[in-house]
Design a protein around this motif. Structure first.
Motif, PDB file in Angstrom:
ATOM      1  N   CYS A 638       0.823  -1.214   0.000  1.00 15.94           N
ATOM      2  CA  CYS A 638       0.000   0.000   0.000  1.00 15.94           C
ATOM      3  C   CYS A 638       0.851   1.254   0.000  1.00 15.94           C
ATOM      4  CB  CYS A 638      -0.933   0.005   1.206  1.00 15.94           C
ATOM      5  SG  CYS A 638      -2.151  -1.319   1.173  1.00 15.94           S
ATOM      6  N   GLY A 639       2.071   1.153   0.549  1.00 13.85           N
ATOM      7  CA  GLY A 639       2.966   2.300   0.542  1.00 13.85           C
ATOM      8  C   GLY A 639       2.462   3.416   1.427  1.00 13.85           C
ATOM      9  N   GLY A 640       3.107   4.585   1.297  1.00 18.50           N
ATOM     10  CA  GLY A 640       2.682   5.759   2.045  1.00 18.50           C
ATOM     11  C   GLY A 640       2.746   5.520   3.533  1.00 18.50           C
ATOM     12  N   HIS A 828      12.114   4.405   6.762  1.00 14.11           N
ATOM     13  CA  HIS A 828      10.996   5.348   6.680  1.00 14.11           C
ATOM     14  C   HIS A 828      10.872   6.164   7.961  1.00 14.11           C
ATOM     15  CE1 HIS A 828       6.955   6.933   6.142  1.00 14.11           C
ATOM     16  NE2 HIS A 828       6.549   6.272   7.202  1.00 14.11           N
ATOM     17  N   HIS A 829      11.043   5.531   9.103  1.00 16.28           N
ATOM     18  CA  HIS A 829      10.886   6.246  10.378  1.00 16.28           C
ATOM     19  C   HIS A 829      12.129   7.046  10.739  1.00 16.28           C
ATOM     20  CE1 HIS A 829       6.959   4.713  11.504  1.00 16.28           C
ATOM     21  NE2 HIS A 829       7.340   3.494  11.185  1.00 16.28           N
ATOM     22  N   LEU A 830      13.308   6.571  10.351  1.00 14.27           N
ATOM     23  CA  LEU A 830      14.529   7.287  10.706  1.00 14.27           C
ATOM     24  C   LEU A 830      14.785   8.487   9.816  1.00 14.27           C
ATOM     25  CD1 LEU A 830      17.051   4.402  11.503  1.00 14.27           C
ATOM     26  CD2 LEU A 830      15.846   5.879  13.117  1.00 14.27           C
ATOM     27  N   TYR A 831      14.489   8.359   8.516  1.00 13.07           N
ATOM     28  CA  TYR A 831      14.868   9.401   7.557  1.00 13.07           C
ATOM     29  C   TYR A 831      13.682  10.016   6.826  1.00 13.07           C
ATOM     30  CZ  TYR A 831      19.295   7.059   8.420  1.00 13.07           C
ATOM     31  OH  TYR A 831      20.386   6.508   9.027  1.00 13.07           O
ATOM     32  N   GLY A 832      12.478   9.538   7.108  1.00  5.82           N
ATOM     33  CA  GLY A 832      11.305  10.135   6.489  1.00  5.82           C
ATOM     34  C   GLY A 832      11.120   9.791   5.032  1.00  5.82           C
ATOM     35  N   ASP A 833      11.754   8.725   4.537  1.00  8.59           N
ATOM     36  CA  ASP A 833      11.594   8.338   3.134  1.00  8.59           C
ATOM     37  C   ASP A 833      10.184   7.823   2.880  1.00  8.59           C
ATOM     38  OD1 ASP A 833      14.205   8.968   3.053  1.00  8.59           O
ATOM     39  OD2 ASP A 833      14.936   7.015   2.372  1.00  8.59           O
ATOM     40  N   ASP A 834       9.662   8.145   1.732  1.00  9.27           N
ATOM     41  CA  ASP A 834       8.331   7.679   1.360  1.00  9.27           C
ATOM     42  C   ASP A 834       8.365   6.199   1.004  1.00  9.27           C
ATOM     43  OD1 ASP A 834       7.253  10.181   1.725  1.00  9.27           O
ATOM     44  OD2 ASP A 834       7.606  10.784  -0.346  1.00  9.27           O
ATOM     45  N   LEU A 835       7.239   5.556   1.228  1.00 10.48           N
ATOM     46  CA  LEU A 835       7.077   4.154   0.841  1.00 10.48           C
ATOM     47  C   LEU A 835       6.139   4.112  -0.356  1.00 10.48           C
ATOM     48  CD1 LEU A 835       6.652   2.551   4.381  1.00 10.48           C
ATOM     49  CD2 LEU A 835       8.681   2.502   2.937  1.00 10.48           C
ATOM     50  N   PRO A 836       6.670   3.951  -1.569  1.00 17.24           N
ATOM     51  CA  PRO A 836       5.786   3.973  -2.748  1.00 17.24           C
ATOM     52  C   PRO A 836       4.901   2.741  -2.796  1.00 17.24           C
ATOM     53  CG  PRO A 836       8.017   3.382  -3.392  1.00 17.24           C
ATOM     54  CD  PRO A 836       8.079   3.745  -1.933  1.00 17.24           C
ATOM     55  N   GLY A 837       3.670   2.943  -3.225  1.00 18.92           N
ATOM     56  CA  GLY A 837       2.760   1.819  -3.386  1.00 18.92           C
ATOM     57  C   GLY A 837       3.122   0.992  -4.617  1.00 18.92           C
ATOM     58  N   CYS A 838       2.777  -0.268  -4.571  1.00 19.59           N
ATOM     59  CA  CYS A 838       3.113  -1.170  -5.670  1.00 19.59           C
ATOM     60  C   CYS A 838       2.233  -2.400  -5.566  1.00 19.59           C
ATOM     61  CB  CYS A 838       4.596  -1.560  -5.639  1.00 19.59           C
ATOM     62  SG  CYS A 838       5.077  -2.411  -4.119  1.00 19.59           S
ATOM     63  N   GLU A 841       3.573  -8.321  -6.787  1.00 20.88           N
ATOM     64  CA  GLU A 841       4.653  -8.862  -7.616  1.00 20.88           C
ATOM     65  C   GLU A 841       5.839  -7.898  -7.696  1.00 20.88           C
ATOM     66  OE1 GLU A 841       1.544  -8.633  -8.504  1.00 20.88           O
ATOM     67  OE2 GLU A 841       0.889 -10.740  -8.395  1.00 20.88           O
ATOM     68  N   GLU A 842       5.588  -6.600  -7.580  1.00 19.18           N
ATOM     69  CA  GLU A 842       6.662  -5.613  -7.694  1.00 19.18           C
ATOM     70  C   GLU A 842       7.262  -5.220  -6.350  1.00 19.18           C
ATOM     71  OE1 GLU A 842       4.922  -3.151 -11.554  1.00 19.18           O
ATOM     72  OE2 GLU A 842       4.532  -2.452  -9.524  1.00 19.18           O
ATOM     73  N   GLU A 843       6.749  -5.763  -5.249  1.00 19.37           N
ATOM     74  CA  GLU A 843       7.170  -5.306  -3.926  1.00 19.37           C
ATOM     75  C   GLU A 843       8.674  -5.490  -3.715  1.00 19.37           C
ATOM     76  OE1 GLU A 843       6.029  -5.932   0.808  1.00 19.37           O
ATOM     77  OE2 GLU A 843       5.363  -7.385  -0.700  1.00 19.37           O
ATOM     78  N   PHE A 844       9.208  -6.638  -4.088  1.00 12.08           N
ATOM     79  CA  PHE A 844      10.631  -6.896  -3.868  1.00 12.08           C
ATOM     80  C   PHE A 844      11.480  -5.853  -4.608  1.00 12.08           C
ATOM     81  CE2 PHE A 844      14.714  -8.787  -4.824  1.00 12.08           C
ATOM     82  CZ  PHE A 844      15.089  -9.375  -3.619  1.00 12.08           C
ATOM     83  N   CYS A 845      11.191  -5.599  -5.852  1.00 14.63           N
ATOM     84  CA  CYS A 845      11.986  -4.665  -6.650  1.00 14.63           C
ATOM     85  C   CYS A 845      11.878  -3.243  -6.105  1.00 14.63           C
ATOM     86  CB  CYS A 845      11.534  -4.694  -8.105  1.00 14.63           C
ATOM     87  SG  CYS A 845      11.540  -6.340  -8.832  1.00 14.63           S
ATOM     88  N   ILE A 846      10.676  -2.820  -5.738  1.00 11.80           N
ATOM     89  CA  ILE A 846      10.481  -1.454  -5.251  1.00 11.80           C
ATOM     90  C   ILE A 846      11.211  -1.249  -3.930  1.00 11.80           C
ATOM     91  CG2 ILE A 846       8.763   0.195  -4.438  1.00 11.80           C
ATOM     92  CD1 ILE A 846       8.775  -0.187  -7.448  1.00 11.80           C
ATOM     93  N   LEU A 847      11.117  -2.219  -3.012  1.00 14.02           N
ATOM     94  CA  LEU A 847      11.785  -2.072  -1.722  1.00 14.02           C
ATOM     95  C   LEU A 847      13.296  -2.118  -1.886  1.00 14.02           C
ATOM     96  CD1 LEU A 847       9.533  -4.280   0.613  1.00 14.02           C
ATOM     97  CD2 LEU A 847       9.455  -1.820   0.231  1.00 14.02           C
ATOM     98  N   ALA A 848      13.793  -2.998  -2.753  1.00 16.01           N
ATOM     99  CA  ALA A 848      15.240  -3.078  -2.967  1.00 16.01           C
ATOM    100  C   ALA A 848      15.787  -1.786  -3.552  1.00 16.01           C
ATOM    101  CB  ALA A 848      15.559  -4.262  -3.879  1.00 16.01           C
TER     102      ALA A 848
END
Length: 1059
Positions: A638-640, A828-838, A841-848
């Motif tokens: 879900c990201g975000g 995400h909690h330490l540096y405030g980076d966004d978590l993009p939704g996907c 099947e694409e979760e592994f690639c997006i997180l990596a």
């Protein structure tokens, strides 16, 4: 019969999760045809029942479009009067009644304080009833009789139609001699002119002091002027000698009125509608579109005026003249000027709202300037610091609003700000299973529940086996605890000053009002939102997340970053300086430790040792990260931000834990970072040592190592160093996945993959080929004492699913995904980076890619399909991959004192766990009741008087049973501590209701079994068949998983360990 007149409204859930009972609501035709509001008013005993019925009737009128406001009597069209009561109609054409109606209308138009809306309703009802039932001698040819009030009567006749347009100029009434209407002689120094009489009339209070003696009303108004004067003189004389404290005497006064009932009705219409010129002169010529039966005061007055104009030419003429006088025609050229004067109510409200907001903004500005001035006065040495860092303050410090004092400012060492948090022990993670299917509740002797396959049991077995085989201090850095009895921290998102919180707690202690929480145990409610809490988590000075130089992209290579991370780990930890912030951090650490039981903290051989404390602290961070993943649905697709992202306290929690864990140093000789990034000496050099060996790297929990590295390095940690740690640990996670998958292969498949991988070693970019690395792992684990000798049928049961390259790649990604999810959430909690939704099947690639394991795609390059990605592309080796892999495998094969099956058990670790669930209950409650209400307790072997069932694990317990009491704890309370870390969910068999135990409190939650009409049957008094309500059961499970029992359920009470 019931379904013919009413519709059933199923039980619904409020936004907070609390439940409402189902009910029957009358159908629309019943409200329209059968409902009689007058009968309800006259025959209902309690006023609240009348109000409830009228509210529902008003709602029906609004939904049906009949009437949008509150209806006035008679509410509906009147039914014909019974012939026996026809003679009562004569009272409507009585002078006395007309005088009373005129008096009441005048009082209401003058805003008399005792005139209610109900009185106006009744007056209008009587007028309309009189027009609908005219007198027998009514004639439309009567001449208007507009003369001054006679001495013996107010109206010339008894016809209501005629008296409506009759104007009354003066009225002779008797009022107390102390009333302001009484004419008095002016003082000698004051000159009285001819207007004194008019000034003393004061129309606004004409009838406010009329004598309330109704039985003498007609006698007073009909008395002749001579008799009235004589009585007035006599009583005035007598009043001079009245004893003190006696009621004032009455005197006769002549008051100017100059109104008719029609003019009063028109004025009331303007007043009720809230508009000027609500009735135009040509209003009567317009077609009547208002409904007859329903309406408020405005529509009722319009209906009365229409009927009067239709029945009498004189009344119509009078209404037009009154409307002309009250709302004269305005020339079109003056429209703009008139519009300013006749601004409607909504515009006036808007302007008043804007003035109010402007005033509040001005007050806030003054308050802020005053606070800044006060701060400058109190701390004069702060001027230099403010001058030095004035340009950096908006960028480097985060401002917090205190919900108690209302001040806004940064959190400082001397006056820290904290988050309102609730600390509670949790065993939700420990009840997860491998499969997503919930376990069935046993309803026969042949059915059983085996808890050995739960997450908590599996980790306990693994830790016990590690401690039996390896050094205790190494074991406590190789796993995480907190699956059972871990501490979960949640917040409402509101902040307050620590000193304000202490004052608030002191006021709660002095409050004598009965509270639903224990102030002595640190419990309180948030001063703003009233959410339950028991601690305050200090906020560190600075920004909430690292930005700027700490977040910038780095150009350093991996070898340089690895060396920098090693140097950071070798830096000696400095004790924090003594300040209010450090004291509060130590205090919240004590609160965290006191939240859970001692047995969930001491897993080492030496209870209370620093190793136990070290394990518990980093496991708190692991527990909160894992629970957030559970709340997000088990993945980051879900990201975000999550549903509670703005209320997350993980950043502040990590800072507190890091401050505490920096006090412990890891010996560089046993630092796992060295074994991850360097080729160390061979194992033969340590074989002479008598002590137990270190835990091999392939047996260690990789997410635990990540949290240890992050929390033990100096804070704040640069993102480039965090990314370096993730890259190094991913190589270990990937080799562990290869080792676990190699065990599941058959000997023939291992031989085939070993041959294939040997060929890939000689190709380009072989270090990012999982086939080459798998060949190396299989070859190393087959040396000396091969770990594959003890493989069982269970290990090879999945051979058919992992033999193809595609299935092997999917298995590798699934094995590494939990580590990537946890690392992304931590970033995400330490540096405030966004978590993009996907997609999934694409979760592994997006997180990596988000973690920096994969380079960003080129702008012109089309994205590759998920099936074309290889998990080995994320590998980035610091040293030779085959040498380092051989070193890790040699640590396993060199364990000569360990049996092969034990090695295999530790090597095959699956990090995949399904979401936690409560037990799956049968559809019919009778199935549960018939089996459990006569079942014997396993502890006392007796049939309990009040049997209960744990919905988490299925344990059968005695409620309030003294026979099973241990150490002053009854069985339900004791089981809640063992099963849920002081949280228990029990189904009472003989009552069909559920009770929740949370620490020292309990509450009645309700029932998940309802009858065919959606109603509960508490205590089984009605004996109706009950069926499972899936919606309620899902709400119960959601509250258990999200730890919101304390917030949603409000009726808590102490159980005194007696359940």
């Amino acid at each position: 019969m019931l379904s013919a007149v009413a519709d059933f409204k199923a039980p619904v859930f409020e936004p907070g999760g609390s439940m409402q009972q189902g009910m029957y609501t009358p159908k629309a035709e019943v409200w329209d045809k059968e409902f009689d509001p007058i009968m309800v008013i006259l025959r209902t005993v309690y006023r609240r029942d009348v109000q409830s019925a009228m509210d529902r009737y008003s709602a029906f009128l609004k939904q049906s479009g009949i009437h949008s406001g509150n209806p006035w009597p008679p509410y509906k069209e009147r039914t014909p009067l019974h012939p026996c009561y026809r003679s009562l109609i004569k009272l409507l054409h009585c002078k006395t009644l007309h005088i009373v109606i005129f008096t009441l209308l005048y009082k209401i138009s003058m805003d008399h304080q005792n005139m209610s809306e109900h009185v106006l309703c009744m007056v209008l009802y009587l007028i309309e009833l009189g027009l609908d039932n005219p007198a027998q001698d009514d004639s439309d040819n009567e001449e208007p009789c507009i003369v001054e009030q006679s001495q013996d009567s107010w109206f010339p006749g008894t016809s209501l139609l005629t008296n409506l347009h009759h104007i009354i100029n003066f009225v002779r009434v008797r009022v107390p001699e102390t009333a302001p209407e009484v004419k008095r002689e002016p003082p000698p120094s004051t000159s009285a002119d001819s207007t004194t009489f008019g000034q003393n009339l004061r129309e606004a209070q004409v009838f406010s002091l009329v004598a309330e003696r109704r039985r003498k009303f007609q006698e007073i108004i009909n008395r002749s002027s001579g008799e009235a004067s004589q009585a007035a003189r006599a009583k005035s004389t007598a009043s001079r000698w009245a004893p003190p404290g006696s009621p004032p005497q009455l005197v006769t006064e002549i008051l100017e009125v100059r109104e008719s009932m029609l003019s009063l009705l028109v004025k009331l219409h303007h007043k009720l509608s809230g508009k000027q010129n609500s009735l135009s002169p040509d209003w009567l010529d317009q077609p009547d579109t208002s409904p007859y039966a329903h309406g408020d005061g405005v529509t009722t007055i319009e209906r009365i005026l229409s009927k009067a104009a239709a029945r009498s030419r004189h009344s119509k003429h009078s209404i037009q003249e009154i409307c002309m006088k009250i709302s004269p025609p305005v020339p079109p050229r003056k429209n703009s000027h008139v519009d300013k004067k006749s601004m409607d109510k909504e515009e006036r409200r808007q302007k008043a709202r804007e003035r109010q907001q402007k005033l509040l903004a001005e007050f806030a500005s003054r308050q802020k300037s005053f606070m800044e001035t006060a701060m400058d006065v109190e701390s004069p040495d702060g001027d230099v610091a403010m001058d030095l860092g004035a340009s950096e303050l908006p960028e480097s410090e985060l401002l917090y609003d205190c919900v108690i004092c209302g001040q806004s400012g940064p959190s400082t060492d001397e006056r820290p700000t904290g988050l309102v948090v609730l600390l509670q022990a949790s065993s939700v993670l420990g009840h997860r299973c491998r499969t997503d299917q919930a376990k069935q509740l046993p309803t026969s002797d042949e059915e059983h529940i085996y808890p050995a396959d739960t997450c908590g049991a599996a980790h306990d077995v693994r830790l016990a086996l590690l401690q039996r085989l390896f050094k205790d201090s190494s074991c406590l850095q190789s796993v995480s605890i907190g699956w059972d009895g871990g501490v979960y921290v949640q917040t409402c998102g509101h902040t307050l000053h620590i000193d304000c919180h202490k004052s608030y707690m002191e006021s709660l202690r002095n409050d004598q009002v009965l509270q639903g929480f224990s102030v002595d145990k640190g419990e309180f409610t948030c001063p703003l939102c009233r959410q339950f809490a028991n601690s305050v988590l200090p906020c560190r000075p600075g920004r909430g997340t690292e930005t700027g130089a700490w977040h910038a992209h780095t150009t350093k290579n991996t070898q340089v970053l690895v060396k920098e991370v090693e140097d950071l780990q070798d830096q000696p930890a400095a004790f924090p300086k003594e300040s209010n912030l450090s004291k509060e951090m130590e205090s919240v650490i004590k609160d965290i430790k006191n939240t859970t039981q001692k047995k969930y903290m001491d897993y080492g051989r030496n209870p209370g040792s620093p190793d136990n404390d070290f394990l518990f602290m980093y496991s708190v961070a692991r527990t909160n990260l894992e629970l957030e993943l559970v709340h997000r649905g088990g993945d980051l697709c879900c990201g975000g931000a999550s549903a509670a992202a703005k209320r997350s306290c993980l950043n502040q929690l990590f800072h507190v834990l890091a401050m505490h864990m920096r006090l412990y140093s890891i010996d560089s000789a046993y630092n796992p970072w060295t074994r991850l990034t360097q080729i160390t000496q061979s194992r033969e050099s340590d074989s002479c040592s008598d002590e137990k060996p270190e835990v091999p790297m392939l047996f260690r929990d990789v997410p635990s190592l990540l949290i240890i590295f992050v929390l033990t390095m100096p804070q704040p940690l640069r993102k480039e160093h965090f990314t370096c740690v993730v890259k190094v640990l991913y190589t270990l996670q990937f080799v562990q996945a290869l080792a676990a998958l190699s065990v599941r292969l058959s000997p023939e498949e291992r031989q085939a993959w070993s041959s294939t991988g040997a060929v890939r070693k000689n190709t380009h970019n072989a270090e990012q080929s999982w086939e080459a690395l798998l060949s190396c792992v299989i070859g190393e684990l087959s040396k000396d004492r091969s770990v594959y000798e003890a493989e069982t049928d269970n290990m090879t049961a999945l051979n058919s699913t992992v033999c193809t390259p595609q299935s092997m790649e999917v298995s590798l990604q699934q094995f590494c995904l939990p580590f990537l999810r946890l690392s992304s959430l931590l970033q995400h909690h330490l540096y405030g980076d966004d978590l993009p939704g996907c997609s999934r099947e694409e979760e592994f690639c997006i997180l990596a890619r988000g973690l920096g394991l994969l380079p960003p795609p080129a702008p012109a390059t089309p994205p590759a399909a998920p099936s074309q990605w290889s998990s080995a592309r994320c590998l980035e080796w610091v040293v030779c991959p085959y040498t380092l892999t051989s070193q890790w495998c040699a640590e396993v094969t060199g364990l000569t004192e360990i049996q092969t099956d034990q090695t295999l058990t530790l090597l095959v670790q699956d990090p995949q766990w399904a979401a936690p669930h409560l037990l799956q209950l049968p559809e019919n409650y009778n199935t549960i009741f018939q089996y459990y209400h006569r079942k014997s307790c396993s502890a006392c072997n007796k049939v309990p008087k009040d049997p209960a069932l744990c919905l988490v694990c299925g344990t059968f317990v005695c409620l309030k049973g003294l026979c099973c009491k241990q150490h002053s704890y009854c069985e339900c309370v004791l089981h809640s501590q063992h099963c849920g870390a002081a949280t228990g969910i029990f189904l009472l068999i003989n009552a069909s209701v559920i009770i929740i135990i949370r620490g020292h409190r309990f509450c009645l939650w309700g029932s998940v079994y309802l009858d065919a009409h959606g109603e509960e049957d508490r205590d089984l008094r009605r004996g109706k068949p009950l069926f499972l309500c899936e919606e309620r059961y899902r709400v119960l499970e959601q509250q258990w998983v999200s730890h919101t029992f304390d917030h949603i359920n409000k009726r808590w009470g102490p159980h005194y360990n007696g359940l």
